[in-house]
Design a protein around this motif. Structure first.
Motif, PDB file in Angstrom:
ATOM      1  N   LEU A 242       6.144   2.209   9.862  1.00 15.65           N
ATOM      2  CA  LEU A 242       5.685   0.848   9.599  1.00 15.65           C
ATOM      3  C   LEU A 242       6.727  -0.151  10.085  1.00 15.65           C
ATOM      4  CD1 LEU A 242       3.698  -1.158   8.303  1.00 15.65           C
ATOM      5  CD2 LEU A 242       4.804  -0.706   6.106  1.00 15.65           C
ATOM      6  N   LEU A 243       6.353  -0.985  11.062  1.00 14.59           N
ATOM      7  CA  LEU A 243       7.315  -1.893  11.685  1.00 14.59           C
ATOM      8  C   LEU A 243       6.941  -3.361  11.586  1.00 14.59           C
ATOM      9  CD1 LEU A 243       7.957   0.117  14.986  1.00 14.59           C
ATOM     10  CD2 LEU A 243       9.486  -0.059  13.014  1.00 14.59           C
ATOM     11  N   SER A 244       5.706  -3.687  11.288  1.00 13.30           N
ATOM     12  CA  SER A 244       5.282  -5.085  11.347  1.00 13.30           C
ATOM     13  C   SER A 244       5.420  -5.773   9.994  1.00 13.30           C
ATOM     14  CB  SER A 244       3.847  -5.184  11.874  1.00 13.30           C
ATOM     15  OG  SER A 244       2.983  -4.307  11.169  1.00 13.30           O
ATOM     16  N   ARG A 245       4.443  -5.613   9.117  1.00  9.65           N
ATOM     17  CA  ARG A 245       4.492  -6.227   7.800  1.00  9.65           C
ATOM     18  C   ARG A 245       3.900  -5.271   6.773  1.00  9.65           C
ATOM     19  NH1 ARG A 245       7.860  -9.148   9.353  1.00  9.65           N
ATOM     20  NH2 ARG A 245       7.979 -11.402   9.279  1.00  9.65           N
ATOM     21  N   ALA A 246       4.503  -5.248   5.595  1.00 10.58           N
ATOM     22  CA  ALA A 246       4.038  -4.340   4.545  1.00 10.58           C
ATOM     23  C   ALA A 246       2.651  -4.703   4.052  1.00 10.58           C
ATOM     24  CB  ALA A 246       5.029  -4.343   3.383  1.00 10.58           C
ATOM     25  N   GLY A 247       2.215  -5.942   4.296  1.00  7.36           N
ATOM     26  CA  GLY A 247       0.925  -6.394   3.798  1.00  7.36           C
ATOM     27  C   GLY A 247      -0.267  -5.645   4.361  1.00  7.36           C
ATOM     28  N   VAL A 248      -0.108  -4.935   5.478  1.00  7.77           N
ATOM     29  CA  VAL A 248      -1.242  -4.195   6.039  1.00  7.77           C
ATOM     30  C   VAL A 248      -1.446  -2.859   5.342  1.00  7.77           C
ATOM     31  CG1 VAL A 248      -0.996  -5.281   8.301  1.00  7.77           C
ATOM     32  CG2 VAL A 248       0.135  -3.095   7.857  1.00  7.77           C
ATOM     33  N   VAL A 249      -0.498  -2.476   4.473  1.00  5.31           N
ATOM     34  CA  VAL A 249      -0.513  -1.158   3.843  1.00  5.31           C
ATOM     35  C   VAL A 249      -0.660  -1.280   2.330  1.00  5.31           C
ATOM     36  CG1 VAL A 249       0.967   0.835   3.348  1.00  5.31           C
ATOM     37  CG2 VAL A 249       0.847  -0.074   5.664  1.00  5.31           C
ATOM     38  N   ASP A 250      -1.411  -0.354   1.757  1.00  2.00           N
ATOM     39  CA  ASP A 250      -1.398  -0.159   0.306  1.00  2.00           C
ATOM     40  C   ASP A 250      -0.133   0.638   0.027  1.00  2.00           C
ATOM     41  OD1 ASP A 250      -1.624   0.873  -2.268  1.00  2.00           O
ATOM     42  OD2 ASP A 250      -3.791   1.139  -2.134  1.00  2.00           O
ATOM     43  N   PHE A 251       0.934  -0.045  -0.354  1.00  2.00           N
ATOM     44  CA  PHE A 251       2.242   0.603  -0.406  1.00  2.00           C
ATOM     45  C   PHE A 251       2.324   1.718  -1.446  1.00  2.00           C
ATOM     46  CE2 PHE A 251       6.805   0.848   0.195  1.00  2.00           C
ATOM     47  CZ  PHE A 251       6.923   0.536   1.543  1.00  2.00           C
ATOM     48  N   PRO A 252       1.775   1.531  -2.655  1.00  3.94           N
ATOM     49  CA  PRO A 252       1.787   2.660  -3.600  1.00  3.94           C
ATOM     50  C   PRO A 252       1.077   3.894  -3.045  1.00  3.94           C
ATOM     51  CG  PRO A 252       1.344   0.620  -4.757  1.00  3.94           C
ATOM     52  CD  PRO A 252       1.287   0.290  -3.295  1.00  3.94           C
ATOM     53  N   ALA A 253      -0.008   3.686  -2.288  1.00  2.75           N
ATOM     54  CA  ALA A 253      -0.723   4.820  -1.694  1.00  2.75           C
ATOM     55  C   ALA A 253       0.136   5.500  -0.631  1.00  2.75           C
ATOM     56  CB  ALA A 253      -2.045   4.350  -1.096  1.00  2.75           C
ATOM     57  N   LEU A 254       0.881   4.708   0.129  1.00  2.54           N
ATOM     58  CA  LEU A 254       1.786   5.283   1.124  1.00  2.54           C
ATOM     59  C   LEU A 254       2.870   6.117   0.441  1.00  2.54           C
ATOM     60  CD1 LEU A 254       2.980   5.621   3.954  1.00  2.54           C
ATOM     61  CD2 LEU A 254       4.105   3.391   3.661  1.00  2.54           C
ATOM     62  N   MET A 255       3.460   5.589  -0.610  1.00  2.00           N
ATOM     63  CA  MET A 255       4.494   6.337  -1.321  1.00  2.00           C
ATOM     64  C   MET A 255       3.931   7.640  -1.884  1.00  2.00           C
ATOM     65  SD  MET A 255       6.828   3.472  -3.290  1.00  2.00           S
ATOM     66  CE  MET A 255       5.493   2.840  -4.302  1.00  2.00           C
ATOM     67  N   ALA A 256       2.722   7.574  -2.401  1.00  2.00           N
ATOM     68  CA  ALA A 256       2.103   8.778  -2.974  1.00  2.00           C
ATOM     69  C   ALA A 256       1.860   9.830  -1.901  1.00  2.00           C
ATOM     70  CB  ALA A 256       0.797   8.407  -3.665  1.00  2.00           C
ATOM     71  N   ALA A 257       1.448   9.404  -0.723  1.00  2.00           N
ATOM     72  CA  ALA A 257       1.180  10.352   0.365  1.00  2.00           C
ATOM     73  C   ALA A 257       2.454  11.042   0.817  1.00  2.00           C
ATOM     74  CB  ALA A 257       0.519   9.620   1.530  1.00  2.00           C
ATOM     75  N   VAL A 258       3.566  10.296   0.836  1.00  2.00           N
ATOM     76  CA  VAL A 258       4.849  10.892   1.221  1.00  2.00           C
ATOM     77  C   VAL A 258       5.372  11.790   0.102  1.00  2.00           C
ATOM     78  CG1 VAL A 258       7.235  10.408   1.878  1.00  2.00           C
ATOM     79  CG2 VAL A 258       5.390   8.950   2.731  1.00  2.00           C
ATOM     80  N   LYS A 259       5.290  11.320  -1.126  1.00  2.00           N
ATOM     81  CA  LYS A 259       5.797  12.093  -2.269  1.00  2.00           C
ATOM     82  C   LYS A 259       5.071  13.427  -2.407  1.00  2.00           C
ATOM     83  CE  LYS A 259       7.111  11.438  -7.108  1.00  2.00           C
ATOM     84  NZ  LYS A 259       7.087  10.486  -8.255  1.00  2.00           N
ATOM     85  N   SER A 260       3.795  13.446  -2.045  1.00  2.00           N
ATOM     86  CA  SER A 260       3.010  14.687  -2.130  1.00  2.00           C
ATOM     87  C   SER A 260       3.386  15.689  -1.053  1.00  2.00           C
ATOM     88  CB  SER A 260       1.513  14.358  -2.010  1.00  2.00           C
ATOM     89  OG  SER A 260       1.186  14.010  -0.662  1.00  2.00           O
ATOM     90  N   GLY A 261       4.105  15.230  -0.021  1.00  2.00           N
ATOM     91  CA  GLY A 261       4.477  16.099   1.089  1.00  2.00           C
ATOM     92  C   GLY A 261       3.455  16.145   2.201  1.00  2.00           C
ATOM     93  N   HIS A 262       2.371  15.351   2.081  1.00  2.00           N
ATOM     94  CA  HIS A 262       1.340  15.387   3.125  1.00  2.00           C
ATOM     95  C   HIS A 262       1.845  14.778   4.432  1.00  2.00           C
ATOM     96  CE1 HIS A 262      -2.579  15.576   4.947  1.00  2.00           C
ATOM     97  NE2 HIS A 262      -2.577  14.271   5.157  1.00  2.00           N
ATOM     98  N   ILE A 263       2.577  13.670   4.346  1.00  2.00           N
ATOM     99  CA  ILE A 263       3.133  13.030   5.534  1.00  2.00           C
ATOM    100  C   ILE A 263       4.588  12.662   5.258  1.00  2.00           C
ATOM    101  CG2 ILE A 263       0.918  12.099   6.328  1.00  2.00           C
ATOM    102  CD1 ILE A 263       1.794   9.353   5.218  1.00  2.00           C
ATOM    103  N   VAL A 264       5.288  12.287   6.321  1.00  2.00           N
ATOM    104  CA  VAL A 264       6.595  11.634   6.184  1.00  2.00           C
ATOM    105  C   VAL A 264       6.424  10.201   6.691  1.00  2.00           C
ATOM    106  CG1 VAL A 264       7.974  13.725   6.355  1.00  2.00           C
ATOM    107  CG2 VAL A 264       7.322  12.508   8.446  1.00  2.00           C
ATOM    108  N   ALA A 265       7.353   9.337   6.322  1.00  2.00           N
ATOM    109  CA  ALA A 265       7.174   7.933   6.684  1.00  2.00           C
ATOM    110  C   ALA A 265       8.515   7.246   6.862  1.00  2.00           C
ATOM    111  CB  ALA A 265       6.355   7.199   5.613  1.00  2.00           C
TER     112      ALA A 265
END
Length: 343
Positions: A242-265
């Motif tokens: 993510l390089l532009s603005r955090a507003g395009v992302v549901d940030f808690p959902a992004l953290m959850a996806a990384v914490k689960s091990g599904h993706i890295v970010a």
């Protein structure tokens, strides 16, 4: 020519300063060729009537009302040096009067793209964590340290957004022979094809990429549009940068996806900046963090000075600005990017 006879410039560049944007020779040139009135963003509307009436240029993005704009009879151009176009002035009136609104954001494209590339390489090869392990005497040698490593070269890459930053990133990636898909609903397919990338749907970019770069601006139409469903659709182990603005992302959902091990970010931007010391993103393994520093290089800021001076010279001679990027009537009022709080 006395200073009173010089074209008048209102300077309200916060959060920037003239000294940040211009080298000493550039600043001397500005003040030799123009009468510069310095104020704050909120102070523009309070300037004397003769200053407002005589202003040819404004450096900054201060809020401007219809009433204030009506007093600015000589105004020709706003130079937005914060670089985020926000809906804080009567754009329709500006366009109707032929007043340019331009941004110097192009100066950040290469610096941000370079950090994005570095983030992708780190996520691919786990450079930061391997270095930290080495410092602690816990390093893994050879193949044991590469169990999750992969190549960026020849990888499937997706880019969401293809403005100045997306194009700069694509130029860097070309040396890695990536197969690159791009989603950008504001561009026709032919422009993407001409840049050597494949036009694709958002679903295809997310589900068919090893690395996904998000470089889209926040608009009234895309706030939080990348959420849990988007992350679930990505390949397991894929990297989200993510390089532009955090507003395009549901940030808690992004953290959850990384914490689960599904993706890295990796992210250079966050919903609130500075980030709270106890924010949970600080402790998530597989999440590479950068404190909104991708574009904040002195060389980039100084390039703004060149752009402003060259475009002022063109406009003074009755020509359109060419170095800065002009705001478009159809899209400028949709922008929702939050301006930076710091230099």
């Amino acid at each position: 020519m006395s200073s009173k006879d010089l074209p008048l410039v209102i300077s309200a560049p916060e959060p920037r300063t003239l000294e940040l944007i211009f080298t000493p020779p550039q600043l001397a040139r500005l003040k030799a060729n123009y009468r510069v009135v310095e104020t704050t963003a909120d102070g523009v509307a309070k300037l004397p009537a003769d200053v407002l009436a005589g202003a040819r240029y404004i450096i900054g993005q201060p809020p401007i009302s219809e009433e204030t704009l009506a007093q600015m009879k000589a105004l020709r151009c706003f130079f937005n040096v914060e670089t985020n176009l926000i809906n804080n002035m009567p754009y329709e009136t500006l366009f109707a009067r032929g007043i340019h609104v331009v941004t110097t954001g192009l100066v950040f494209a290469e610096p941000v793209a370079e950090l994005g590339l570095a983030m992708a390489l780190n996520l691919a090869r786990n450079i930061v964590d391997a270095d930290l392990a080495f410092r602690q005497g816990k390093e893994l040698w050879g193949g044991d340290g590469n169990l999750t490593a992969r190549l960026l070269s020849g990888a499937d890459v997706g880019i969401i957004g293809f403005g100045d930053l997306g194009r700069a990133l694509n130029r860097l990636l070309s040396g890695f022979r990536t197969r690159t898909k791009v989603f950008d609903p504001w561009l026709p397919p032919s422009i993407l094809i001409d840049n050597g990338v494949e036009p694709a749907s958002l679903d295809d970019v997310l589900s068919q990429s090893d690395f996904v770069f998000v470089v889209a601006s926040v608009t009234s139409e895309n706030q939080g549009f990348l959420g849990s469903q988007a992350f679930a659709s990505m390949r397991k182990g894929a990297a989200f940068i993510l390089l532009s603005r955090a507003g395009v992302v549901d940030f808690p959902a992004l953290m959850a996806a990384v914490k689960s091990g599904h993706i890295v970010a990796a992210s250079d931007v966050f919903p609130e900046e500075p980030l709270a010391q106890d924010h949970p993103v600080r402790a998530i393994p597989g999440f590479l963090r950068s404190a909104h520093r991708a574009g904040a290089l002195d060389i980039a800021f100084k390039r703004m000075g060149d752009m402003v001076l060259e475009d002022m010279d063109l406009i003074d001679r009755g020509l359109p600005p060419l170095r800065s990027k002009r705001a478009e009537r159809e899209t400028v009022s949709r922008m929702r990017s939050k301006p930076a709080d710091r230099n």
